[in-house]
Enzyme design. Structure first.
Site, PDB file in Angstrom:
ATOM      1  N   ASP A  21       0.811  -1.220   0.000  1.00 53.04           N
ATOM      2  CA  ASP A  21       0.000   0.000   0.000  1.00 53.04           C
ATOM      3  C   ASP A  21       0.842   1.267   0.000  1.00 53.04           C
ATOM      4  OD1 ASP A  21      -2.240  -1.710   0.311  1.00 53.04           O
ATOM      5  OD2 ASP A  21      -1.821  -1.788   2.451  1.00 53.04           O
ATOM      6  N   LYS A  24       2.147   2.484  -5.111  1.00 54.36           N
ATOM      7  CA  LYS A  24       2.959   2.206  -6.302  1.00 54.36           C
ATOM      8  C   LYS A  24       2.222   2.623  -7.573  1.00 54.36           C
ATOM      9  CE  LYS A  24       3.225  -2.186  -4.740  1.00 54.36           C
ATOM     10  NZ  LYS A  24       2.997  -2.195  -3.303  1.00 54.36           N
ATOM     11  N   GLY A  48      -4.510  -4.555  -4.282  1.00 53.99           N
ATOM     12  CA  GLY A  48      -5.664  -3.726  -4.645  1.00 53.99           C
ATOM     13  C   GLY A  48      -5.223  -2.316  -4.959  1.00 53.99           C
ATOM     14  N   HIS A  49      -5.648  -1.802  -6.101  1.00 55.08           N
ATOM     15  CA  HIS A  49      -5.386  -0.399  -6.358  1.00 55.08           C
ATOM     16  C   HIS A  49      -6.637   0.244  -6.922  1.00 55.08           C
ATOM     17  CE1 HIS A  49      -3.446  -2.890  -9.544  1.00 55.08           C
ATOM     18  NE2 HIS A  49      -4.384  -2.305 -10.230  1.00 55.08           N
ATOM     19  N   GLN A 233       2.247  -6.354  -3.443  1.00 54.87           N
ATOM     20  CA  GLN A 233       2.635  -6.397  -2.029  1.00 54.87           C
ATOM     21  C   GLN A 233       3.999  -5.693  -1.886  1.00 54.87           C
ATOM     22  OE1 GLN A 233       1.364  -9.617  -3.403  1.00 54.87           O
ATOM     23  NE2 GLN A 233      -0.538  -8.615  -2.897  1.00 54.87           N
ATOM     24  N   THR A 309      -8.493  -3.502  -0.584  1.00 54.13           N
ATOM     25  CA  THR A 309      -9.052  -4.840  -0.805  1.00 54.13           C
ATOM     26  C   THR A 309     -10.053  -5.212   0.282  1.00 54.13           C
ATOM     27  OG1 THR A 309      -7.050  -5.522  -1.932  1.00 54.13           O
ATOM     28  CG2 THR A 309      -8.415  -7.294  -1.084  1.00 54.13           C
TER      29      THR A 309
HETATM   30  P1  IMP Z   1      -2.574 -12.770   2.171  1.00 52.35           P
HETATM   31  O1  IMP Z   1      -1.632 -12.323   1.108  1.00 52.35           O
HETATM   32  O2  IMP Z   1      -4.020 -12.496   1.834  1.00 52.35           O
HETATM   33  O3  IMP Z   1      -2.357 -14.201   2.560  1.00 52.35           O
HETATM   34  O4  IMP Z   1      -2.289 -11.919   3.489  1.00 52.35           O
HETATM   35  C1  IMP Z   1      -1.085 -12.049   4.232  1.00 52.35           C
HETATM   36  C2  IMP Z   1      -0.646 -10.711   4.794  1.00 52.35           C
HETATM   37  O5  IMP Z   1      -0.256  -9.859   3.724  1.00 52.35           O
HETATM   38  C3  IMP Z   1      -1.752  -9.952   5.543  1.00 52.35           C
HETATM   39  O6  IMP Z   1      -1.131  -9.207   6.581  1.00 52.35           O
HETATM   40  C4  IMP Z   1      -2.294  -9.005   4.490  1.00 52.35           C
HETATM   41  O7  IMP Z   1      -2.902  -7.855   5.068  1.00 52.35           O
HETATM   42  C5  IMP Z   1      -1.016  -8.649   3.761  1.00 52.35           C
HETATM   43  N1  IMP Z   1      -1.238  -8.235   2.368  1.00 52.35           N
HETATM   44  C6  IMP Z   1      -1.459  -9.030   1.300  1.00 52.35           C
HETATM   45  N2  IMP Z   1      -1.584  -8.295   0.179  1.00 52.35           N
HETATM   46  C7  IMP Z   1      -1.416  -7.013   0.551  1.00 52.35           C
HETATM   47  C8  IMP Z   1      -1.394  -5.771  -0.186  1.00 52.35           C
HETATM   48  O8  IMP Z   1      -1.547  -5.717  -1.405  1.00 52.35           O
HETATM   49  N3  IMP Z   1      -1.199  -4.648   0.581  1.00 52.35           N
HETATM   50  C9  IMP Z   1      -0.988  -4.698   1.918  1.00 52.35           C
HETATM   51  N4  IMP Z   1      -0.972  -5.814   2.623  1.00 52.35           N
HETATM   52  C10 IMP Z   1      -1.200  -6.975   1.950  1.00 52.35           C
END
Ligand code: IMP
Length: 418
Positions: A21, A24, A48-49, A233, A309
């Protein structure tokens, strides 16, 4: 801008340096018009954007932010896990706004598929973990971990395989059936195989033709086209180098992006590290510079820090300089994009975490605040002296020049320094 583009060279990756977040999308949006190919390498609909299409805001999870630029070719890489109904929905949203991404889209035949039951498994695992330990990972519940579990266990379904199975009657259903029986045995979930099949076949009727042997194609394109790699991420969420187990399940670094696309490390000509001028985190896990009081609330409100998201309020805190140093080294950043500098405009002084390394307690250094609006500024010289010092501090500590500075929500609110 011309100077920056020439410094970036033909293959540039944009990689988050914190916990995701970082914003980017804005640098991508600015750069995408100058690149021929936009490629996403890893992760899935956990990203998510927010994109404004036809005057309306939409949150996209799978299509890269650069997809809106109609001259670009869009690649979804082998390291990704793709939930096809989400992809179809995003394609339709763009179509309704008069943008057809399908003819420019290439999806790696090696990318894995996220099925509905992966999401259910994600929920069950979080719940069992919470019952046993009192804590969760705080996942996005998009089925990411379970889809990568299948990939690592070699029970995953890949795009190419699904395309081939879809041509034979009942073959897809048979393949799903034995996988479903494993899920039932392990998690007590009864996947609706019929429904999964219908959703897959419906999606393939739209994008089946776009499934390709990607790495050869991308390798050829890398010979004479400009490729912008859109990281998903961020470094501290990396499965190997992040704050395990509070990480995502993919490789989120520059090296991970190259692996996910099947490009050689030497292909990369530049890597832009993106970091907020402060720091946020969604989900659980250590956050040594977290600010839980009134100042944290102020950062959240000024920065609009709510998950794209999941809608969850993001945890807010201060920059951790050691994490930026580590991220710069690990990814080989050639430039920084420091985003949302204006969010700090209201602070008297600005704490910066040192000796944090993402896990332990933070020692905080106080930098001078500027107490003036920087919103919308487009030149470094126009920044208040203390804001210039803040940027120089990041450069001095990380050894990486700050080329881009975000100063507001608008597309134009950016200082380009190269
Ligand atoms: P998962 O990727 O859904 O398994 O989540 C694992 C961890 O990564 C959690 O703490 C989520 O909040 C974090 N996370 C996954 N994708 C994002 C992203 O795009 N932005 C911020 N945090 C993310």
């Amino acid at each position: 801008m011309e100077k920056l583009l020439s410094a970036l060279g033909p293959v540039c990756a944009v990689i988050g340096a914190q916990w995701g977040d970082e914003g980017k999308g804005k640098a991508i949006d600015m750069l995408a018009g100058h690149f021929d190919v936009i490629a996403r390498a890893c992760g899935g609909a956990n990203a998510g954007h927010t994109i404004v299409v036809g005057g309306k805001k939409h949150v996209f999870h799978l299509l890269p932010a650069g997809s809106l630029h109609e001259h670009t070719r869009v690649f979804l890489g082998s390291g990704m896990v793709i939930h096809l109904p989400t992809l179809v929905e995003e394609i339709r949203t763009l179509r309704n706004a008069g943008i057809d991404v399908v003819p420019r889209l290439s999806i790696s035949e090696e990318a894995h598929i996220v099925l509905e039951y992966h999401k259910e498994v994600d929920g069950v695992m979080e719940q069992r973990r919470a019952e046993a330990t009192g804590g969760k990972i705080g996942t996005t519940k998009r089925g990411i971990g379970p889809a990568y579990m299948d990939k690592a266990a070699r029970t995953g379904l890949r795009m190419g395989e699904v395309c081939a199975l879809a041509k034979q009657p009942h073959a897809l259903e048979r393949e799903l059936q034995w996988r479903a029986s494993l899920v039932t045995a392990m998690f007590g979930i009864e996947p609706d195989v019929r429904h999964e099949c219908t959703a897959l076949l419906e999606a393939l009727s739209l994008i089946g033709e776009r499934v390709v042997p990607m790495s050869d194609l991308l390798h050829d394109l890398a010979q004479n086209k400009r490729i912008l790699i859109e990281g998903a991420q961020a470094t501290l969420l990396d499965i190997d180098h992040g704050t395990y187990p509070f990480v995502t399940s993919s490789a989120t670094t520059a090296a991970g992006a190259l692996q996910g696309l099947g490009l050689p490390p030497r292909a990369l000509t530049s890597c832009i590290g993106v970091a907020k001028a402060y720091c946020t985190r969604v989900g659980e896990g250590a956050f040594p510079t977290e600010e839980t009081g009134e100042r944290g609330d102020r950062l959240r409100e000024r920065g609009g820090e709510y998950g794209a998201t999941t809608g969850r309020p993001r945890r807010c805190g201060w920059l951790a300089i050691d994490d930026l140093m580590t991220a710069a080294r690990m990814n080989g950043f050639t430039h920084w994009n420091i985003t949302k500098l204006d969010v700090l405009d209201a602070e008297d002084s600005i704490p910066v975490g040192t000796e944090t390394h993402a896990r332990g307690a933070a020692h905080k250094e106080q930098l001078e605040g500027w107490k003036k609006s920087t919103r919308g500024l487009q030149s470094f010289d126009a920044l208040p002296a203390a804001a210039q010092q803040y940027i120089r501090y990041i450069e001095a500590r990380t050894g990486v020049p700050v080329a881009l500075i975000g100063t507001g929500q608008g597309r134009e609110d950016m200082i380009v320094r190269a």
